[in-house]
Design a protein around this motif. Structure first.
Motif, PDB file in Angstrom:
ATOM      1  N   LEU A  13      36.025  42.118  33.107  1.00  0.00           N
ATOM      2  CA  LEU A  13      36.830  42.001  31.890  1.00  0.00           C
ATOM      3  C   LEU A  13      38.142  41.249  32.148  1.00  0.00           C
ATOM      4  O   LEU A  13      38.560  40.393  31.357  1.00  0.00           O
ATOM      5  CB  LEU A  13      37.123  43.390  31.329  1.00  0.00           C
ATOM      6  N   ILE A  14      38.783  41.543  33.270  1.00  0.00           N
ATOM      7  CA  ILE A  14      40.046  40.881  33.596  1.00  0.00           C
ATOM      8  C   ILE A  14      39.820  39.403  33.900  1.00  0.00           C
ATOM      9  O   ILE A  14      40.609  38.540  33.484  1.00  0.00           O
ATOM     10  CB  ILE A  14      40.722  41.595  34.781  1.00  0.00           C
ATOM     11  N   ALA A  15      38.738  39.095  34.620  1.00  0.00           N
ATOM     12  CA  ALA A  15      38.443  37.689  34.925  1.00  0.00           C
ATOM     13  C   ALA A  15      38.185  36.895  33.639  1.00  0.00           C
ATOM     14  O   ALA A  15      38.662  35.759  33.484  1.00  0.00           O
ATOM     15  CB  ALA A  15      37.235  37.607  35.854  1.00  0.00           C
ATOM     16  N   LEU A  20      40.347  32.987  29.497  1.00  0.00           N
ATOM     17  CA  LEU A  20      40.672  32.618  28.112  1.00  0.00           C
ATOM     18  C   LEU A  20      42.147  32.286  27.918  1.00  0.00           C
ATOM     19  O   LEU A  20      42.503  31.687  26.891  1.00  0.00           O
ATOM     20  CB  LEU A  20      40.283  33.759  27.168  1.00  0.00           C
ATOM     21  N   VAL A  21      43.000  32.672  28.859  1.00  0.00           N
ATOM     22  CA  VAL A  21      44.449  32.481  28.680  1.00  0.00           C
ATOM     23  C   VAL A  21      44.833  31.017  28.460  1.00  0.00           C
ATOM     24  O   VAL A  21      45.509  30.694  27.470  1.00  0.00           O
ATOM     25  CB  VAL A  21      45.215  33.084  29.871  1.00  0.00           C
ATOM     26  N   PRO A  22      44.450  30.059  29.345  1.00  0.00           N
ATOM     27  CA  PRO A  22      44.881  28.674  29.104  1.00  0.00           C
ATOM     28  C   PRO A  22      44.293  28.073  27.839  1.00  0.00           C
ATOM     29  O   PRO A  22      44.984  27.342  27.118  1.00  0.00           O
ATOM     30  CB  PRO A  22      44.405  27.933  30.361  1.00  0.00           C
ATOM     31  N   PHE A  23      43.026  28.399  27.539  1.00  0.00           N
ATOM     32  CA  PHE A  23      42.415  27.855  26.329  1.00  0.00           C
ATOM     33  C   PHE A  23      43.052  28.463  25.078  1.00  0.00           C
ATOM     34  O   PHE A  23      43.253  27.770  24.073  1.00  0.00           O
ATOM     35  CB  PHE A  23      40.910  28.121  26.343  1.00  0.00           C
ATOM     36  N   GLY A  24      43.379  29.736  25.138  1.00  0.00           N
ATOM     37  CA  GLY A  24      44.047  30.366  24.007  1.00  0.00           C
ATOM     38  C   GLY A  24      45.441  29.806  23.781  1.00  0.00           C
ATOM     39  O   GLY A  24      45.862  29.588  22.635  1.00  0.00           O
ATOM     40  N   ALA A  25      46.170  29.561  24.869  1.00  0.00           N
ATOM     41  CA  ALA A  25      47.509  28.977  24.738  1.00  0.00           C
ATOM     42  C   ALA A  25      47.439  27.578  24.160  1.00  0.00           C
ATOM     43  O   ALA A  25      48.246  27.204  23.295  1.00  0.00           O
ATOM     44  CB  ALA A  25      48.197  28.958  26.098  1.00  0.00           C
ATOM     45  N   THR A 212      45.562  41.240  36.726  1.00  0.00           N
ATOM     46  CA  THR A 212      45.719  40.565  35.440  1.00  0.00           C
ATOM     47  C   THR A 212      46.929  39.642  35.442  1.00  0.00           C
ATOM     48  O   THR A 212      46.874  38.514  34.932  1.00  0.00           O
ATOM     49  CB  THR A 212      45.863  41.604  34.319  1.00  0.00           C
ATOM     50  N   ALA A 213      48.020  40.095  36.025  1.00  0.00           N
ATOM     51  CA  ALA A 213      49.231  39.274  36.081  1.00  0.00           C
ATOM     52  C   ALA A 213      49.010  38.034  36.937  1.00  0.00           C
ATOM     53  O   ALA A 213      49.418  36.923  36.551  1.00  0.00           O
ATOM     54  CB  ALA A 213      50.384  40.101  36.630  1.00  0.00           C
ATOM     55  N   LEU A 214      48.376  38.190  38.082  1.00  0.00           N
ATOM     56  CA  LEU A 214      48.118  37.028  38.931  1.00  0.00           C
ATOM     57  C   LEU A 214      47.154  36.056  38.261  1.00  0.00           C
ATOM     58  O   LEU A 214      47.320  34.830  38.361  1.00  0.00           O
ATOM     59  CB  LEU A 214      47.551  37.492  40.280  1.00  0.00           C
ATOM     60  N   GLY A 215      46.152  36.590  37.566  1.00  0.00           N
ATOM     61  CA  GLY A 215      45.230  35.722  36.836  1.00  0.00           C
ATOM     62  C   GLY A 215      45.921  34.971  35.709  1.00  0.00           C
ATOM     63  O   GLY A 215      45.625  33.802  35.448  1.00  0.00           O
ATOM     64  N   THR A 216      46.858  35.631  35.031  1.00  0.00           N
ATOM     65  CA  THR A 216      47.621  34.961  33.975  1.00  0.00           C
ATOM     66  C   THR A 216      48.480  33.837  34.541  1.00  0.00           C
ATOM     67  O   THR A 216      48.573  32.744  33.970  1.00  0.00           O
ATOM     68  CB  THR A 216      48.503  35.983  33.248  1.00  0.00           C
TER      69      THR A 216
END
Length: 305
Positions: A13-15, A20-25, A212-216
């Protein structure tokens, strides 16, 4: 649920959330930034003072004015004036780009272009997007007339439609715009929901928050890299090297918010990860100190003979 299964589900789930973070941004910045006329005009406004942009605009306007003058002279069979009107037009146009009136015309032109593009993207009709340069031509003509330049009064101010996007390009962009409108909201929401679910499922939530923070942060760095690569590819596609500085300035203005968001993600992710590691270290120190207090060393006793 077994601990191993909980950790595996949390990692998945975290991966997915961090993916999705860069695509969402990106989708959110385009949907709520560039697709908004007011924000677009505000982002483009400083370019009116950029020398490269001023030069590119002056070249375009000057070419349009001289083409109209040549057509009028040919139609009237009038002999061209020795030396021509080109030096006067060039000086007037470039002087005009350094005035406050040009800043006003620049903002009005960007607003008109953005409104025209948005109407075309939201309309089902297949038509090209065009913009009218008549307001700028009228102001240049007025300046030439005030300076008593020969043939200035004969410069025609007509509503010449300058193409911005061809019809086939509009049709292709419309599909992408429809996708971005949906993705701009749902991708960030989905990333947040997946991250929260992954943290809640994890057996060790502190470690899940750290991951999660490192992945972000990694997603933000990937986004910044993509913006830099996109700039390089965009400038490489421009055939005329003289237009690349202006194109680079426009690209930087349009991606300013995206670059800011990407670095904010990096800083925020690294800060949260560092805070989690620090709290984990302090928690271990407290547990070690409590264990020592609960099991004090016994005093040595004398042996009896």
């Amino acid at each position: 649920m077994p601990t191993r299964l909980r950790n595996a589900l949390s990692a998945a789930l975290i991966a997915l959330s961090c993916l999705l973070v860069p695509f969402g941004a990106l989708a959110a910045c385009v949907t709520y930034g560039l697709a908004d006329t007011g924000r677009y005009v505000t982002a483009m406004a400083p370019l009116a003072a950029d020398p490269a942009v001023q030069g590119a605009v002056a070249d375009s306007v000057e070419a349009g004015i001289l083409d109209e003058v040549d057509d009028r002279l040919e139609a009237s069979s009038a002999a061209p004036e020795p030396g021509g009107v080109r030096p006067f037009v060039d000086d007037a146009v470039r002087s005009f780009t350094r005035t406050e009136a040009f800043h006003t015309a620049w903002d009005a032109g960007n607003r008109a272009v953005h409104d025209a593009v948005l109407r075309a993207l939201r309309d089902d009709r297949e038509r090209a997007v065009t913009v009218d340069l008549a307001p700028i031509t009228a102001q240049v003509k007025r300046r030439l007339t005030d300076d008593h330049v020969l043939l200035a009064r004969r410069i025609p101010v007509e509503h010449t439609e300058v193409p911005v996007l061809p019809a086939d390009e509009v049709a292709r962009l419309r599909k992408g715009y429809d996708v971005l409108e949906v993705a701009g909201f749902w991708l960030p929401v989905s990333a947040a929901v997946l991250a929260a679910a992954g943290i809640a499922v994890a057996a060790c939530r502190r470690r899940a928050v750290t991951a999660t923070a490192l992945g972000t942060a990694l997603g933000g760095a990937f986004l910044a890299l993509a913006v830099a690569i996109g700039r390089r590819l965009t400038l490489a596609d421009i055939g005329e090297a003289a237009h690349r500085p202006a194109a680079g300035a426009i690209y930087d203005a349009l991606t300013q918010t995206l670059r800011t968001v990407s670095w904010l993600l990096v800083v925020l992710g690294l800060t949260v990860a560092l805070a989690c590691r620090l709290t984990e270290y302090l928690a271990r120190r407290r547990r070690a100190s409590a264990a020592l207090d609960a099991d004090p060393a016994q005093e040595p006793t004398r042996a009896r003979v």
